[in-house]
Design an enzyme around this catalytic site. Structure first.
Site, PDB file in Angstrom:
ATOM      1  NE  ARG A 161      68.506  36.978  18.331  1.00 37.01           N
ATOM      2  CZ  ARG A 161      67.734  35.156  18.940  1.00 37.01           C
ATOM      3  NH1 ARG A 161      67.901  34.305  17.629  1.00 37.01           N
ATOM      4  NH2 ARG A 161      67.820  34.918  19.998  1.00 37.01           N
ATOM      5  CB  SER A 235      70.252  38.211  23.678  1.00 37.16           C
ATOM      6  OG  SER A 235      69.008  37.199  23.921  1.00 37.16           O
ATOM      7  CD  GLU A 331      70.148  39.280  19.884  1.00 38.00           C
ATOM      8  OE1 GLU A 331      69.738  40.501  19.924  1.00 38.00           O
ATOM      9  OE2 GLU A 331      70.668  38.151  20.336  1.00 38.00           O
TER      10      GLU A 331
HETATM   11  N1  EPU Z   1      73.095  30.360  30.948  1.00 40.06           N
HETATM   12  C1  EPU Z   1      73.624  30.693  32.034  1.00 40.06           C
HETATM   13  N2  EPU Z   1      74.418  31.386  32.645  1.00 40.06           N
HETATM   14  C2  EPU Z   1      73.497  32.599  32.725  1.00 40.06           C
HETATM   15  C3  EPU Z   1      72.231  32.353  31.247  1.00 40.06           C
HETATM   16  C4  EPU Z   1      72.704  31.490  30.446  1.00 40.06           C
HETATM   17  O1  EPU Z   1      75.135  29.835  32.798  1.00 40.06           O
HETATM   18  O2  EPU Z   1      73.259  33.960  33.181  1.00 40.06           O
HETATM   19  C5  EPU Z   1      73.000  29.436  29.937  1.00 40.06           C
HETATM   20  C6  EPU Z   1      72.714  27.979  30.883  1.00 40.06           C
HETATM   21  O3  EPU Z   1      73.023  26.689  30.951  1.00 40.06           O
HETATM   22  C7  EPU Z   1      71.037  28.628  29.391  1.00 40.06           C
HETATM   23  C8  EPU Z   1      71.981  27.945  28.700  1.00 40.06           C
HETATM   24  O4  EPU Z   1      73.359  29.391  28.975  1.00 40.06           O
HETATM   25  O5  EPU Z   1      70.581  26.624  29.838  1.00 40.06           O
HETATM   26  C9  EPU Z   1      70.628  29.032  27.849  1.00 40.06           C
HETATM   27  O6  EPU Z   1      70.136  30.406  28.365  1.00 40.06           O
HETATM   28  P1  EPU Z   1      68.468  30.502  27.758  1.00 40.06           P
HETATM   29  O7  EPU Z   1      67.730  29.054  27.290  1.00 40.06           O
HETATM   30  O8  EPU Z   1      68.621  31.401  28.476  1.00 40.06           O
HETATM   31  O9  EPU Z   1      69.134  30.930  26.263  1.00 40.06           O
HETATM   32  P2  EPU Z   1      70.315  31.976  25.390  1.00 40.06           P
HETATM   33  O10 EPU Z   1      71.086  31.213  24.716  1.00 40.06           O
HETATM   34  O11 EPU Z   1      70.944  32.531  26.606  1.00 40.06           O
HETATM   35  C10 EPU Z   1      68.710  32.673  23.242  1.00 40.06           C
HETATM   36  C11 EPU Z   1      68.251  33.420  22.832  1.00 40.06           C
HETATM   37  C12 EPU Z   1      67.369  34.836  23.695  1.00 40.06           C
HETATM   38  C13 EPU Z   1      66.022  33.603  22.599  1.00 40.06           C
HETATM   39  C14 EPU Z   1      66.596  32.339  23.806  1.00 40.06           C
HETATM   40  C15 EPU Z   1      65.388  31.323  24.195  1.00 40.06           C
HETATM   41  C16 EPU Z   1      70.582  34.641  21.392  1.00 40.06           C
HETATM   42  C17 EPU Z   1      72.017  35.794  21.601  1.00 40.06           C
HETATM   43  N3  EPU Z   1      69.872  34.615  22.694  1.00 40.06           N
HETATM   44  O12 EPU Z   1      69.377  32.703  24.793  1.00 40.06           O
HETATM   45  O13 EPU Z   1      66.728  35.100  21.948  1.00 40.06           O
HETATM   46  O14 EPU Z   1      65.429  33.905  23.736  1.00 40.06           O
HETATM   47  O15 EPU Z   1      67.827  31.429  23.545  1.00 40.06           O
HETATM   48  O16 EPU Z   1      65.321  30.128  22.975  1.00 40.06           O
HETATM   49  O17 EPU Z   1      70.245  33.416  20.143  1.00 40.06           O
HETATM   50  C18 EPU Z   1      67.503  37.823  22.011  1.00 40.06           C
HETATM   51  O18 EPU Z   1      67.720  37.838  21.695  1.00 40.06           O
HETATM   52  O19 EPU Z   1      66.905  39.340  22.150  1.00 40.06           O
HETATM   53  C19 EPU Z   1      66.721  36.944  23.441  1.00 40.06           C
HETATM   54  C20 EPU Z   1      66.475  36.805  24.343  1.00 40.06           C
END
Ligand code: EPU
Length: 335
Positions: A161, A235, A331
């Protein structure tokens, strides 16, 4: 070119915040942009799709919006194409164009809000793919000199990012065109578990890029609120990266912690997990809220101000620091 005065940006930011720009103009070509830069109005800020932006106050100076359009193949070999895209194109419309023409590389990045010109600034990424993986070069206009400069992949200094345009060149260049390398013979990336699960449940063994895109869209729609329905900017924070020592302390107290091990003994922790464990998931503070299905997304329940959303973000940062000793970095850009 028309410069509008005291122009509401409400429809131009996905949080739906009603903030005015003292002066506002759109540009449809490099020449348009150069004459706007020449007008000498400062400060000057560049608006893309407004999908990674929190507006907290009325803005002085000139806000310019990129409306340079066009998707054009500029080179082609047996296995791939180089496509040049105007920075004002909507990202997902580019993804749809690629899928219709069977060009691969963008399918995991389906449905990301925002414009093509903004995509390199934070090296957008989702479901195992980042912009840098398909990036070839970009053209940008210098705010100071009005000259066009080309940046190759190395010059962009892409990170998680992150790029040079969010760092030392912040506000100094306007990205006018982006060149991407797309495949004709595809390499499918389904390393992200949730994509694999959807494909398995549909009994798809050899997925096409269209199948992958559909799976990504299904996952996004199940977790991420649609900005047309509820204001948000995806995010809000980056996933923090912590040291081994910090991680071991965190894991000792929270054996169920979710993490990704990186190189150099570092660990990335999902900010969504930290925020949920700190008790914020689904909670509200005035008109601002933490989304009930994905705690990393802050939302405008209808009548929040940018300051209210920022206050909520500050409170979440404070609580996560108190509880876990981990700092969260936004972010989104905050103006
Ligand atoms: N999780 C929780 N609670 C929540 C949300 C997430 O416990 O409310 C945990 C879960 O264990 C889940 C893990 O976090 O397995 C990862 O969650 P998710 O797969 O939704 O991905 P993220 O790390 O929260 C990142 C990116 C997203 C992107 C997704 C999928 C960043 C800041 N965000 O989110 O990007 O879509 O991975 O690759 O790196 C964005 O940048 O706007 C965005 C949506």
């Amino acid at each position: 070119m028309v410069i509008k005065h005291y122009y509401s940006l409400r429809k131009l930011n996905t949080f739906g915040l009603d903030v005015n720009a003292e002066k506002f103009a759109e540009f449809h070509s490099e020449a348009d942009l150069q004459s706007l830069l020449n007008a000498g109005i400062r400060p000057i800020r560049i608006l893309g799709g407004g999908s990674n932006l929190l507006l907290t106050e009325n803005l002085t100076g000139l806000i310019i919006k990129n409306e340079i359009k066009g998707i054009k193949i500029i080179a082609e070999t047996e296995g791939e194409i180089i496509v040049s895209i105007g920075g004002g194109e909507v990202w997902h419309e580019l993804v749809l164009w690629a899928l219709e023409n069977n060009y691969g590389g963008l399918e995991n990045l389906s449905l990301i809000p925002g414009s093509v010109g903004a995509a390199p600034i934070q090296n957008i990424g989702a479901y195992g793919v980042e912009l840098k993986d398909i990036f070839q070069r970009l053209e940008a206009v210098s705010v100071d000199s009005g000259k066009i400069k080309t940046f190759d992949k190395e010059a962009c200094q892409f990170g998680y990012r992150m790029s040079i345009f969010k760092n030392e060149l912040k506000g100094k260049y306007v990205i006018t065109r982006v060149h991407l390398r797309l495949t004709k013979k595809h390499e499918i990336n389904i390393e992200y578990g949730a994509i694999r699960n959807i494909l398995t449940s549909k009994k798809i063994i050899n997925p096409t890029i269209q199948d992958v895109s559909e799976a990504v869209i299904e996952i996004r729609q199940s977790k991420l609120p649609d900005p047309e329905e509820i204001g948000n900017s995806g995010s809000f924070f980056k996933n923090p990266v912590i040291s081994k020592g910090q991680f071991q302390r965190l894991e000792k107290e929270n054996p169920e912690v979710v993490y990704y091990k990186l190189e150099n003994d570092q660990y990335k922790i999902p900010a969504g997990w930290l925020i949920e464990k700190a008790g914020w998931k689904g909670k509200r503070m005035g008109g601002a809220g933490c989304h009930e299905k994905q705690a990393l997304v802050l939302v405008n329940h209808g009548n929040a101000t940018g300051t209210e959303i920022r206050n909520l973000a500050n409170k979440i940062q404070y609580d996560v620091m108190e509880k876990f000793g981990v700092g969260l970095i936004p972010e989104v850009n905050i103006w």
